[in-house]
Design an enzyme around this catalytic site. Structure first.
Site, PDB file in Angstrom:
ATOM      1  N   SER A  15       0.705  -1.288  -0.040  1.00 52.68           N
ATOM      2  CA  SER A  15      -0.005  -0.011   0.037  1.00 52.68           C
ATOM      3  C   SER A  15       0.747   1.125   0.203  1.00 52.68           C
ATOM      4  CB  SER A  15      -0.806   0.009   1.184  1.00 52.68           C
ATOM      5  OG  SER A  15      -1.643   1.174   1.665  1.00 52.68           O
ATOM      6  N   HIS A  53      -0.099  -1.196  -4.671  1.00 54.33           N
ATOM      7  CA  HIS A  53      -1.508  -0.821  -4.258  1.00 54.33           C
ATOM      8  C   HIS A  53      -1.729   0.746  -4.134  1.00 54.33           C
ATOM      9  CE1 HIS A  53      -5.600  -1.346  -2.849  1.00 54.33           C
ATOM     10  NE2 HIS A  53      -5.348  -0.457  -1.998  1.00 54.33           N
ATOM     11  N   ASP A 111      -3.934   3.783  -3.370  1.00 52.76           N
ATOM     12  CA  ASP A 111      -5.170   4.416  -3.098  1.00 52.76           C
ATOM     13  C   ASP A 111      -5.366   5.814  -3.030  1.00 52.76           C
ATOM     14  OD1 ASP A 111      -6.188   2.248  -1.404  1.00 52.76           O
ATOM     15  OD2 ASP A 111      -4.369   2.435  -0.075  1.00 52.76           O
ATOM     16  N   MET A 169      -8.385   8.839  -2.916  1.00 53.96           N
ATOM     17  CA  MET A 169      -9.314   9.282  -1.908  1.00 53.96           C
ATOM     18  C   MET A 169      -9.697  10.649  -2.319  1.00 53.96           C
ATOM     19  SD  MET A 169      -8.152   7.897   1.750  1.00 53.96           S
ATOM     20  CE  MET A 169      -7.144   6.469   1.558  1.00 53.96           C
ATOM     21  N   HIS A 175      -6.778   1.520  -6.560  1.00 55.51           N
ATOM     22  CA  HIS A 175      -8.085   1.424  -5.764  1.00 55.51           C
ATOM     23  C   HIS A 175      -8.672   2.628  -5.554  1.00 55.51           C
ATOM     24  CE1 HIS A 175      -9.869   0.539  -1.128  1.00 55.51           C
ATOM     25  NE2 HIS A 175     -10.770   0.608  -2.212  1.00 55.51           N
ATOM     26  N   MET A 193     -11.336   5.224  -4.204  1.00 52.57           N
ATOM     27  CA  MET A 193     -12.394   5.516  -3.166  1.00 52.57           C
ATOM     28  C   MET A 193     -12.823   6.852  -3.188  1.00 52.57           C
ATOM     29  SD  MET A 193      -9.828   3.951   0.032  1.00 52.57           S
ATOM     30  CE  MET A 193      -8.382   4.092  -0.990  1.00 52.57           C
ATOM     31  N   MET A 215     -12.902  -4.842   1.580  1.00 52.23           N
ATOM     32  CA  MET A 215     -12.354  -3.938   2.661  1.00 52.23           C
ATOM     33  C   MET A 215     -12.551  -4.603   4.024  1.00 52.23           C
ATOM     34  SD  MET A 215     -11.207  -1.472   0.928  1.00 52.23           S
ATOM     35  CE  MET A 215     -10.682  -0.671   2.796  1.00 52.23           C
ATOM     36  N   GLY A 257     -10.337   4.576   4.117  1.00 52.34           N
ATOM     37  CA  GLY A 257     -10.001   6.083   4.505  1.00 52.34           C
ATOM     38  C   GLY A 257      -8.680   6.228   5.328  1.00 52.34           C
ATOM     39  N   PHE A 258      -8.257   5.255   5.978  1.00 49.77           N
ATOM     40  CA  PHE A 258      -7.200   5.392   7.018  1.00 49.77           C
ATOM     41  C   PHE A 258      -6.306   4.062   7.365  1.00 49.77           C
ATOM     42  CE2 PHE A 258     -10.630   8.408   8.329  1.00 49.77           C
ATOM     43  CZ  PHE A 258      -9.852   9.549   7.923  1.00 49.77           C
ATOM     44  N   GLY A 306      -4.189   2.018   9.802  1.00 55.27           N
ATOM     45  CA  GLY A 306      -3.899   1.887  11.248  1.00 55.27           C
ATOM     46  C   GLY A 306      -5.112   1.501  11.885  1.00 55.27           C
ATOM     47  N   ASP A 363      -7.822  -5.697   2.130  1.00 54.63           N
ATOM     48  CA  ASP A 363      -7.285  -4.444   2.226  1.00 54.63           C
ATOM     49  C   ASP A 363      -7.847  -4.073   3.558  1.00 54.63           C
ATOM     50  OD1 ASP A 363      -5.876  -1.936   1.901  1.00 54.63           O
ATOM     51  OD2 ASP A 363      -7.543  -1.237   0.409  1.00 54.63           O
ATOM     52  N   GLY A 364      -6.775  -3.574   4.460  1.00 54.75           N
ATOM     53  CA  GLY A 364      -6.924  -3.038   5.975  1.00 54.75           C
ATOM     54  C   GLY A 364      -6.581  -4.118   6.980  1.00 54.75           C
TER      55      GLY A 364
HETATM   56  C1  DX5 Z   1      -7.313   1.925   2.276  1.00 58.30           C
HETATM   57  C2  DX5 Z   1      -5.584   1.549   2.368  1.00 58.30           C
HETATM   58  C3  DX5 Z   1      -5.435   1.272   3.846  1.00 58.30           C
HETATM   59  C4  DX5 Z   1      -3.833   0.628   3.880  1.00 58.30           C
HETATM   60  C5  DX5 Z   1      -4.026   0.351   5.265  1.00 58.30           C
HETATM   61  O1  DX5 Z   1      -7.684   1.534   1.034  1.00 58.30           O
HETATM   62  O2  DX5 Z   1      -5.428   0.465   1.513  1.00 58.30           O
HETATM   63  O3  DX5 Z   1      -6.357   0.538   4.290  1.00 58.30           O
HETATM   64  O4  DX5 Z   1      -3.846  -0.384   3.295  1.00 58.30           O
HETATM   65  O5  DX5 Z   1      -3.117  -0.599   5.876  1.00 58.30           O
HETATM   66  P1  DX5 Z   1      -3.323  -0.847   7.494  1.00 58.30           P
HETATM   67  O6  DX5 Z   1      -4.651  -1.112   8.060  1.00 58.30           O
HETATM   68  O7  DX5 Z   1      -2.242  -2.252   7.512  1.00 58.30           O
HETATM   69  O8  DX5 Z   1      -2.722   0.276   8.088  1.00 58.30           O
HETATM   70 ZN    ZN Z   2      -6.727   0.357  -0.786  1.00 63.14          ZN
END
Ligand code: DX5
Ligand code: ZN
Length: 222
Positions: A10, A35, A37, A39, A68, A70, A139, A144-145, A147, A177-178
């Site tokens: 990511s 990946h 992202d 937004m 991706h 969003m 998802m 969106g975030f 962590g 993802d997440g």
């Molecule tokens: C959103 C992103 C985040 C990212 C987070 O689409 O793609 O969710 O991967 O990774 P983690 O949850 O490990 O911080």
């Molecule tokens: Zn993503």
């Protein structure tokens, strides 16, 4: 189910001030894809990566780039992202009117097409688009975030989707993802996920070098 798991990085969790260095390390250590992202500050309450950055990333790497979106209005922007050279692209089910049309537009360009589902969005929305899909993005947190903690019901959702696909004899990838953490990776893979997105929970951890994180991740999935 495909035997091989694809593990992606990511990019929004990488070091923005040393992005090229991180991309090189990801390449050298065998990461399968990036990946990316995007937004819009409206569909999700945050801003992510953008088109200009995608063009720059495309110039410097041959790794597959998985976008991706969003954003509220994917129909208006997918061509720009495809022109910029992504290899696969997903948009969200929730704000999109003409899902099947968009999937067709993506596939017509020879780009892998995926639909992304928020944790609360049911799987039955996929029923009449299965033949248009290369992958489904489940998802595992609300988008969106980075962590955030895993939404627990999404593990069952992955396995329900894998069962649904197997019953129909379909070999579509399931991307997660997440909170793809060391603890959650085996659970996600056992449930049927085949494309993982590594963010701050495993790949980009504070105080751990990228090559070390990647070794630990690969030990879990290969
Ligand atoms: C959103 C992103 C985040 C990212 C987070 O689409 O793609 O969710 O991967 O990774 P983690 O949850 O490990 O911080
Ligand atoms: Zn993503």
């Amino acid at each position: 189910m495909k035997n091989r798991i694809a593990f992606g990085a990511s990019l929004m969790c990488a070091d923005y001030l040393n992005l090229e260095r991180d991309i090189r390390l990801l390449e050298q250590n065998g990461i399968d894809y990036l990946h990316f992202d995007v937004m819009d500050g409206h569909f999700v309450p945050n801003f992510g990566l953008n088109l200009d950055l995608l063009k720059k990333a495309r110039e410097i790497t041959n790794l597959p780039i998985n976008v991706h979106l969003m954003i509220d209005n994917a129909a208006e922007y997918i061509d720009d992202y495809m022109d910029a050279g992504c290899n696969s692209l997903s948009f969200h089910q929730e704000p999109t009117y003409h899902i099947q049309r968009l999937l067709q537009r993506i596939k017509a360009r020879g780009i892998q097409a995926g639909i992304a589902l928020n944790p609360a969005t049911p799987l039955n929305t996929l029923e009449y688009i299965l033949s248009d899909l290369d992958f489904v993005l489940i998802m595992t947190v609300n988008p969106g975030f980075a962590g955030q903690a895993l939404v627990p019901a999404t593990l069952e959702k992955i396995s329900n989707l894998r069962t649904m696909l197997s019953e129909k004899g379909l070999n579509i990838d399931i991307q997660v993802d997440g909170n793809v953490s060391f603890e959650n990776i085996p659970k996600m893979v056992n449930a049927g996920a085949t494309m993982l997105v590594g963010g701050t929970s495993s790949l980009f951890m504070k105080n751990t070098a990228l090559d070390e994180s990647i070794r630990k991740i690969f030990a879990l999935i290969y």
